[in-house]
Design an enzyme around this catalytic site. Structure first.
Site, PDB file in Angstrom:
ATOM      1  N   SER A 230     -35.127 -80.940  20.763  1.00  0.00           N
ATOM      2  CA  SER A 230     -33.064 -81.220  20.315  1.00  0.00           C
ATOM      3  C   SER A 230     -31.650 -82.442  21.192  1.00  0.00           C
ATOM      4  O   SER A 230     -31.712 -82.999  21.671  1.00  0.00           O
ATOM      5  CB  SER A 230     -32.632 -80.362  19.972  1.00  0.00           C
ATOM      6  OG  SER A 230     -32.597 -79.246  20.867  1.00  0.00           O
TER       7      SER A 230
ATOM      8  N   LYS B 137     -26.764 -85.126  18.083  1.00  0.00           N
ATOM      9  CA  LYS B 137     -26.100 -83.935  17.512  1.00  0.00           C
ATOM     10  C   LYS B 137     -25.264 -85.655  16.842  1.00  0.00           C
ATOM     11  O   LYS B 137     -24.063 -86.059  16.184  1.00  0.00           O
ATOM     12  CB  LYS B 137     -24.362 -84.639  18.677  1.00  0.00           C
ATOM     13  CG  LYS B 137     -24.878 -82.530  18.867  1.00  0.00           C
ATOM     14  CD  LYS B 137     -25.258 -81.901  17.851  1.00  0.00           C
ATOM     15  CE  LYS B 137     -25.095 -80.587  17.949  1.00  0.00           C
ATOM     16  NZ  LYS B 137     -25.246 -79.383  17.219  1.00  0.00           N
TER      17      LYS B 137
ATOM     18  N   GLU C 112     -14.770 -79.584  16.601  1.00  0.00           N
ATOM     19  CA  GLU C 112     -14.519 -78.732  17.416  1.00  0.00           C
ATOM     20  C   GLU C 112     -16.426 -78.684  18.208  1.00  0.00           C
ATOM     21  O   GLU C 112     -17.169 -79.432  17.622  1.00  0.00           O
ATOM     22  CB  GLU C 112     -14.998 -77.715  17.246  1.00  0.00           C
ATOM     23  CG  GLU C 112     -15.664 -76.093  17.248  1.00  0.00           C
ATOM     24  CD  GLU C 112     -16.863 -77.411  15.805  1.00  0.00           C
ATOM     25  OE1 GLU C 112     -17.940 -77.565  16.357  1.00  0.00           O
ATOM     26  OE2 GLU C 112     -16.265 -78.237  14.686  1.00  0.00           O
TER      27      GLU C 112
HETATM   28  C1  LIG Z   1     -29.594 -79.710  22.660  1.00  0.00           C
HETATM   29  C2  LIG Z   1     -29.190 -79.083  21.152  1.00  0.00           C
HETATM   30  N1  LIG Z   1     -29.903 -78.292  20.607  1.00  0.00           N
HETATM   31  C3  LIG Z   1     -28.937 -78.025  19.711  1.00  0.00           C
HETATM   32  C4  LIG Z   1     -27.904 -76.939  19.268  1.00  0.00           C
HETATM   33  C5  LIG Z   1     -27.717 -76.922  18.416  1.00  0.00           C
HETATM   34  O1  LIG Z   1     -26.451 -76.981  17.004  1.00  0.00           O
HETATM   35  P1  LIG Z   1     -27.608 -76.570  15.560  1.00  0.00           P
HETATM   36  O2  LIG Z   1     -27.350 -75.264  15.687  1.00  0.00           O
HETATM   37  O3  LIG Z   1     -26.531 -77.987  14.605  1.00  0.00           O
HETATM   38  O4  LIG Z   1     -29.018 -77.786  16.120  1.00  0.00           O
HETATM   39  C6  LIG Z   1     -26.864 -78.167  19.866  1.00  0.00           C
HETATM   40  C7  LIG Z   1     -25.180 -77.658  19.687  1.00  0.00           C
HETATM   41  O5  LIG Z   1     -24.996 -77.794  20.506  1.00  0.00           O
HETATM   42  C8  LIG Z   1     -27.865 -78.533  21.218  1.00  0.00           C
HETATM   43  O6  LIG Z   1     -26.626 -79.039  21.907  1.00  0.00           O
END
Ligand SMILES: Cc1ncc(COP(=O)(O)O)c(C=O)c1O
Ligand SMILES: Cc1ncc(COP(=O)(O)O)c(C=O)c1O
Lengths: 273, 390, 390, 273
Positions: free
Chosen positions: B373, B84, B106
């Site tokens: 992620s 993020k 948000e």
């Molecule tokens: C660790 C992690 N992966 C994935 C996501 C999903 O978000 P996005 O679809 O924007 O990648 C989030 C959202 O908070 C997250 O914290």
């Protein structure tokens, strides 16, 4: 009666127009019908007929709660359209402007949706989350269906956009005097009046001012500033939400308010020189 | 990026109040992003503050389990614990360039709210974070972090008190202060230019993957797997490979408890195109177009819409979509913990679970990059409770 | 490293049972560490798994507050959240080279226990972590992490149930299984060759600092500040600079509540040389030589002894020692959170507090590297409780 | 009597030696004195006199608790040394081997400490955390003070180290039969007996086997295997800790145990062919 005639009629009478905004189905259909009848009988010139949406991002807390209740009680777009028919059956002749968010017509098919509300007796549609940039479909299908897409103008609207909007608009322009969402506000800023004046310079089209209007004084002020009328919505919901079990008991208070706001629209017009 | 459309998805379905601000934002982004000064500031922060480049880790034990060669793109090592911050730093710099002093946003899992507060402090901007009351409870530790950083956390108790409602309320709030305040959108959702801006800032992930994998394998990956809801981490990883037609792209969304109504977040499986929060997206909704709440134990995937670009990619079959159910996701956490000593975020664990559940889809010689992620610290309580109760 | 003595400090004060094992360990370390194969394995893990090199971040807002130029060496971005993994990965690889299948260790803050469990899983080794019952309570979230990784957590309820006791019990346990099991010492303490091994594995920190600061400032730093108890993060940062006499080295220990007996961990201030856990160290003790329990809210500094090498450096005045009290440390957490958006570990916050409290010691043009040893996620509850109650 | 004479005397009698290990001051000084008297009167040949330390890393749970209690009750190294004097004053003539951890003499000054225990009447010292590598000071000062530093041998001890240790040792060798710390064990592994035999091949010096011995049978086994005697410590503490309020009431049980273990030492010797 169509919008054009209504505005002409009022101009002839020397009055500002009042358009109350009601989301249909809160807390139930019968009440909404009674409410709209009451409003029309006591001063409303045009009806803003809201079709509830799950995520009304242009609406403040009052109308959010209204939408939530209406949906919980099973209100659907089709039943709303039936509701418009019912108003017409009851003999209500005032122009009806449908308000909803774009996903509702999008999912049904914009043309089908517009045809349906037209058939039911509506004259125009407000979709707050469709700016001119995304309005091609609405404009094209609106033309075919004979429904005016109503556009909004906000304090942030640039001169360039104002021109763009007035170029394509029909029916009337919805002037949002405040930066924000629907809902009752204590006082109406100078911004509203200034915006009305600013827009007036660009166009002779009818202007309806809305967002934050809940008193006679506010209605008078926007009409005096040059608007063709005033819109009030949350102000009515705030009255009947006090007794959701028996909302009918609040109709006298609502009657008083609509009379006053209409009175404001009249007085504001008279005060113009 | 002229129109922000991805097939039938995208657009700018917002109030007139916001349109001029979106136009201004697009212009600011186009003006500043490419300048050497902006690139320099951004890259310095990404490197020295966020910790980029993140490693591309050959997870040998996990590879053995799946039966192919798996690399983890370690976004969990980004400061704050997820991808993020890549976007938050970029938009915070942009906010400064635009001369605005405040940011609102948000958050669901709290990761994006935290990243925004961090970026805000580094760049000297005030921050306010809207968060559903239910998420505030579920992600208590991130709420504490955000507050400790001095940002204001505003509870949102409309609707179900989750992300969808927080986005709605942030949009509402934004209409009252857009001239002084930037809305720092946290994923590739919302009206144009947001999906474009966020994907651009996140595509640093994919650019790094490209360099790293070529160095390690002397070729592009065969497959990239990423979880998502809005799609920012997935698009970040996918973008530089979209034109490389031989690279399979797999997007994994939150299956929730089951695919029955109201128990899932799998918008590609059980949603359809609709207009929400400023754009046409693949979205969970009923037959009348009323948006449905999503459900999954991963707060960060708990959003009923898929962003315009990922919606377009899946619609055109350039990307494949899959999903994983909550219980599979918890097991996937354990698998990763045991094989590689890493505790993934529940969101990330969806991508892991997909691989564990679909081993057949992966050839022995296949090189797969799993976009890892985020780390699971924020989910630790939830994870432990699951294993103690089941 | 032949004798493991640093002035009067160090040595191998252990049972005969363990002596042969220490000799074997020293031989194994000398044999394997320098080989290209070992270096390659270690460096690959450090880079791709741990996330090295960690950035050297010019903290502009914090610099302004102090009145000099402060760089943070971002060990908080190492996988797991602190410098501990640098050493754990090294020793885990060594364990494999020695043909042992298990590792035991002790932990206080849980950071080292977690790092050991991670390294164990990556290297396919069983792990058992001894932890004082009081620390188990205080560091509940790290206990959960360690367990989720599949490592065994063995509560130690002798003494005060803190680190000192856990070290004692791990040593005892080790005497029962030293032939099959490696004791993965977590800091630069214990009998030779441990202080040497740990400092060597941690000195990757200082090597990176040297490269990075020269690139950024075209000179060595004027000062390096690090917190510590055993001294592993400090020595990791200091080592490549010990011979550079112009580089000031400042070591900050835990002042605890006050410097009164039993309320502090400041062994340099109120301790004296003594023999504990296999070595002569600067250690808290009474006039008869009974070791005193230490006290500080930072679990990772809560050890009565300072490792032999840091004891020697302070004794010879090559390094200066300072301390910070608990309340100053909590305020330092807030300072860092507000200025740079970073929540430091309570241990790390000691180094920050030292700078905040001694601004006069730092010249306007001075370049200071603060070894930012870990992130504060593990301490979040404690920190929030402090601010809510005070 | 010095150690050499004691071992010679026992050899002449055809007995193995028993050395009970007591940490002084648990739960209080008077009891420790009574306990030691009881042990000597009923079979102990040599006294292992423990000076409690805060972190006894070579000790199991029983002796850890013992040390903790003794320290809580205010026991200090100086008072322990006084205790040795008291034993001598009471006429106890058996060799006394002080056991403690290195920090105790280190802090007082090794030479001073050794002189003091010598003056008080001790003959030797066991410091479990001083291996040969770190024994220079202890050896040098021990020689000057006339105190034998006793070294330990463990199952992990290599042949090379065994040689090193036997080369510098005096008094006796302490054979730790198990990999581990002090404490009662159900059964004595073959390892203890094998180690005793292994060490015996290298030296004629007296060997005392310890760690894990708590029964007559175990004592007999180690003596039979070639040890000059058996050490038991935790076994006695486990008896009196059952009644810490009135530990004297446990003395009869302790009497029985020390008689038995001594009996084992005797029988083990007799069983040698
Ligand atoms: C660790 C992690 N992966 C994935 C996501 C999903 O978000 P996005 O679809 O924007 O990648 C989030 C959202 O908070 C997250 O914290
Ligand atoms: C973040 C952090 N810093 C510092 C320390 C102190 O250890 P050392 O003195 O070995 O650097 C610890 C110990 O747990 C820690 O977790």
């Amino acid at each position: 009666m169509n919008l054009e005639n209504k505005f002409r009629e009022l101009q002839n009478k020397g009055e500002g127009a009042h358009m109350p905004h009601v989301y249909y189905g809160d807390p139930h259909e019968e009440f909404s019908l009674k409410l709209l009848e009451t409003l029309v009988e006591n001063g409303a010139d045009i009806i803003e007929f809201g079709i509830p949406f799950s995520d009304p991002t242009a609406d403040g807390p009052t109308f959010q709660a209204v939408c939530e209740r209406a949906l919980e009680n099973g209100m659907t777009p089709s039943r709303c359209i039936e509701g418009i028919k019912k108003l017409r059956t009851k003999g209500i002749d005032n122009p009806i402007v449908v308000t909803t968010y774009y996903n509702i017509p999008y999912v049904m098919g914009v043309r089908k949706f517009l045809d349906k509300i037209k058939q039911a007796g509506a004259q125009a549609i407000i979709v707050p989350n469709v700016p001119v940039e995304e309005a091609d479909v609405l404009l094209a299908e609106g033309k075919k269906s004979g429904i005016h897409p109503i556009f909004q103008i906000a304090p942030t609207t640039t001169e360039e956009r104002l021109k763009k909007i007035t170029d394509i608009a029909s029916g009337f322009l919805y002037v949002i005097g405040v930066e924000g969402v629907t809902g009752v506000r204590e006082s109406l800023g100078d911004s509203t009046l200034k915006l009305v004046q600013r827009v007036r310079k660009h166009t002779d089209m009818p202007l309806m001012a809305g967002f934050g209007i809940s008193t006679k004084k506010q209605a008078a002020a926007v009409v005096l500033a040059g608007a063709n009328g005033a819109i009030a919505g949350s102000a009515y919901a705030r009255i009947y939400e006090k007794n959701l079990k028996n909302p009918e008991t609040t109709l006298p208070e609502i009657t008083k308010l609509v009379e006053q706001i209409k009175q404001g629209c009249i007085e504001g017009y008279k005060q113009r020189k | 990026m002229k129109n922000g459309k991805f097939g039938k998805y995208g657009g700018q379905y917002v109030n007139e109040v916001l349109m001029p601000i979106l136009i201004e934002l697009e212009a600011a982004f186009e003006k500043h992003y490419k300048t050497p000064e902006f690139q320099d500031k951004l890259n310095t922060l990404l490197r020295d503050y966020a910790g980029r480049p993140t490693p591309l880790y050959h997870a040998k034990n996990f590879s053995k389990l799946i039966g192919c060669k798996v690399y983890l793109k370690r976004e969990d090592l980004v400061c704050g614990g997820s991808h993020k911050l890549n976007n938050a730093l970029g938009q915070a710099l942009l906010t400064k360039e635009m001369g605005k002093k405040r940011m609102i946003t948000e958050t669901a899992a709290g990761q994006h709210g935290l990243a925004t507060a961090m970026a805000g402090n580094v760049c000297g901007l005030e921050t306010e974070v809207f968060m559903g009351v239910k998420d505030i409870k579920r992600q208590a530790s991130n709420v504490k972090r955000i507050k400790l950083l001095g940002a204001k956390v505003t509870p949102v108790d409309i609707g179900m008190g989750v992300l969808k409602d927080a986005v709605s309320d942030t949009l509402r709030k934004w209409t009252t202060c857009s001239q002084t305040t930037h809305y720092l959108m946290g994923s590739t959702v919302g009206p144009h230019p947001y999906p474009e801006i966020v994907a651009t800032f996140q595509s640093v992930i994919g650019k790094e993957i490209k360099k790293q994998i070529v160095k390690k394998e002397d070729k592009l990956p065969d497959t990239i797997v990423a979880c998502g809801s809005g799609g920012s981490n997935a698009l970040g990883a996918f973008r530089p490979f979209i034109k490389e037609k031989d690279v399979r792209l797999i997007f994994v969304e939150g299956g929730g408890e089951s695919l029955e109504a109201d128990n899932s977040a799998a918008a590609f499986k059980i949603g359809k195109p609709g207009v929400l929060h400023g754009a046409v997206m693949q979205v969970l909704q009923d037959e009348n177009g009323q948006i449905k709440p999503s459900r999954t134990r991963a707060a960060g995937l708990n959003y009923p819409g898929r962003g315009p670009e990922i919606s377009g990619l899946v619609d055109s079959r350039r990307a494949k979509s899959g999903s994983a159910f909550d219980n599979e996701v918890f097991e996937a956490v354990k698998v990763m913990a045991r094989t590689e000593g890493l505790i993934p975020a529940l969101e990330t664990a969806h991508a892991i679970a997909y691989m564990v559940n679909n081993k057949d889809e992966f050839d022995k010689n296949e090189v797969v990059v799993l976009n890892y992620s985020g780390r699971g610290d924020k989910d630790l309580e939830t994870i432990m409770r699951y294993f103690n109760e089941s």
